[in-house]
Write an enzyme that holds these catalytic residues in place. Structure first.
Site, mmCIF file in Angstrom:
data_model
loop_
_atom_site.group_PDB
_atom_site.id
_atom_site.type_symbol
_atom_site.label_atom_id
_atom_site.label_comp_id
_atom_site.label_asym_id
_atom_site.label_seq_id
_atom_site.Cartn_x
_atom_site.Cartn_y
_atom_site.Cartn_z
ATOM 1 N N GLY A 39 44.431 23.167 45.676
ATOM 2 C CA GLY A 39 43.207 22.616 45.415
ATOM 3 C C GLY A 39 43.855 21.803 46.830
ATOM 4 O O GLY A 39 43.709 20.534 46.960
ATOM 5 N N ALA A 40 44.196 22.512 47.931
ATOM 6 C CA ALA A 40 44.616 21.501 48.684
ATOM 7 C C ALA A 40 44.151 21.204 49.793
ATOM 8 O O ALA A 40 44.449 20.517 51.400
ATOM 9 C CB ALA A 40 46.209 22.045 49.355
ATOM 10 N N GLY B 206 41.230 15.479 48.455
ATOM 11 C CA GLY B 206 41.888 14.595 47.680
ATOM 12 C C GLY B 206 43.375 14.604 47.414
ATOM 13 O O GLY B 206 43.654 14.819 48.401
ATOM 14 N N GLY C 252 44.736 16.627 46.555
ATOM 15 C CA GLY C 252 46.122 17.440 47.168
ATOM 16 C C GLY C 252 46.298 17.670 48.079
ATOM 17 O O GLY C 252 47.564 18.114 49.113
ATOM 18 N N SER D 222 46.620 14.312 33.344
ATOM 19 C CA SER D 222 45.944 13.147 33.300
ATOM 20 C C SER D 222 46.215 11.860 32.009
ATOM 21 O O SER D 222 46.571 12.759 31.377
ATOM 22 C CB SER D 222 44.753 13.494 33.144
ATOM 23 O OG SER D 222 43.568 12.697 33.467
ATOM 24 N N TYR E 13 37.741 18.240 29.126
ATOM 25 C CA TYR E 13 38.722 18.138 29.855
ATOM 26 C C TYR E 13 40.082 17.567 29.731
ATOM 27 O O TYR E 13 40.971 17.854 29.906
ATOM 28 C CB TYR E 13 38.059 16.832 31.321
ATOM 29 C CG TYR E 13 38.814 15.924 32.342
ATOM 30 C CD1 TYR E 13 38.756 17.491 33.136
ATOM 31 C CD2 TYR E 13 39.177 15.629 31.606
ATOM 32 C CE1 TYR E 13 39.992 17.281 34.070
ATOM 33 C CE2 TYR E 13 39.597 14.979 32.818
ATOM 34 C CZ TYR E 13 40.206 16.053 33.947
ATOM 35 O OH TYR E 13 41.504 15.155 34.907
#
Length: 307
Positions: free
Chosen positions: A21-22, A25, A27, A150, A175
């Site tokens: 996920g880079a 955001g 990442g 999280s 989640y």
């Protein structure tokens, strides 16, 4: 270590870092810093156009930076296997793996290409499979492996009898489960590394309440849900930027004396924002019996066995 900043990161020249996920955001912010510190950074994500833009941004920010996009769709285990296969073929040890990508609180139950509930599959199961497939390269480098959890893990529960929430789907509980699973994965991976001699330093991190597009990618404006609505109300007071949210991730990935099995996050009010440091692990994340059972089920679901 509440005064820790990116200036404290040692030179990363010669190291290979993979970040999922880079291309945006947290990442991307993490990739920008690691590339600037000399690491070779693989931007593992699913959108080639965003990948090209992320590469351009990194090179613009850091002349001569070594960063490249590599296709990885965490919604499809075949893509995970193909990604790992390319790296195994190159036989280059991996020094840092940051399992960062995620989605949050989808209002309706969706499934991955493999039939997993989307949040569990994307946030956790695919990262479990990716880490397992890359294990030979991680072990060869005695790697640092970072799982993104999280503050939502605090209310999470591992629903072992129905991990994929085929019954009673709820956006927020699902989640929470996925992020609790990531923290438990980090702790169990460290336990197994110690007993199996893999040589890993497995840690976890969370960004606090960072201003990213995660909420938009989850609830969206049409069905905001309780969390997203509350998030918008308190964002101005209790949130911090994606740049600041990336600091605990970077600390977890680069701190020379990181404690195996440690958890890093902001140390301000309720760990929502503030300088990076050690975060609180809630008791359910330390349940070794549930962690072992979750591991066994994860191997069964993904078909990836660590040996």
């Amino acid at each position: 270590m509440t005064n820790w900043t990116t200036h404290d990161i040692p030179d990363q020249t010669g190291k290979l870092a993979i970040i999922t996920g880079a291309t945006g955001g947290l990442g991307l912010e993490t990739a920008l810093v690691l590339a600037g510190k000399g690491a070779e950074v693989v931007l593992a994500a699913r959108n080639p156009s965003k990948g090209a833009e992320a590469e351009r941004l990194i090179r613009e920010r850091h002349a001569g930076a070594n960063a490249r996009f590599d296709l990885l769709d965490l919604g499809d285990l075949a893509s995970v296997e193909a990604f790992a296969g390319r790296h195994l073929a190159q036989d280059r040890p991996i020094d840092i793996l940051i399992n960062n990508a995620g989605i949050m609180a989808l209002p309706k139950r969706q499934t991955t290409a493999d039939g997993f509930e989307m949040q569990l599959g994307t946030n956790y199961l695919s990262h479990f499979a990716l880490t397992g497939r890359l294990l030979p390269l991680l072990s060869a480098a005695r790697a640092r492996v970072v799982q993104l959890s999280s503050i939502a893990h605090r209310g999470g529960r591992i629903r072992l009898d129905d991990l994929n929430y085929q019954n009673g789907y709820g956006a927020w509980p699902v989640y929470q489960q996925s992020k609790l699973a990531m923290l438990m994965f980090a702790l169990e991976l460290q336990r197994r590394s110690g007993t199996q001699g893999w040589g890993l330093t497995s840690v976890a991190a969370h960004p606090g309440f960072a201003r990213t597009d995660l909420i938009a990618n989850g609830h969206g404006d049409s069905q905001p849900g309780l969390f997203a609505l509350g998030a918008r109300l308190i964002e101005g007071v209790l949130s911090h930027s994606a740049v600041d949210g990336a600091l605990p991730i970077l600390m977890a990935a680069t701190l020379p004396d990181a404690t195996p099995g440690a958890y890093y996050g902001p140390v301000g009010f309720q760990e929502m924002k503030g300088p990076p440091g050690r975060a609180v692990i809630k008791p359910q994340a330390r349940d070794a019996d549930v962690a072992r059972r979750l591991w066994t089920e994860s191997e069964r679901l993904t078909g990836v066995c660590y040996g």
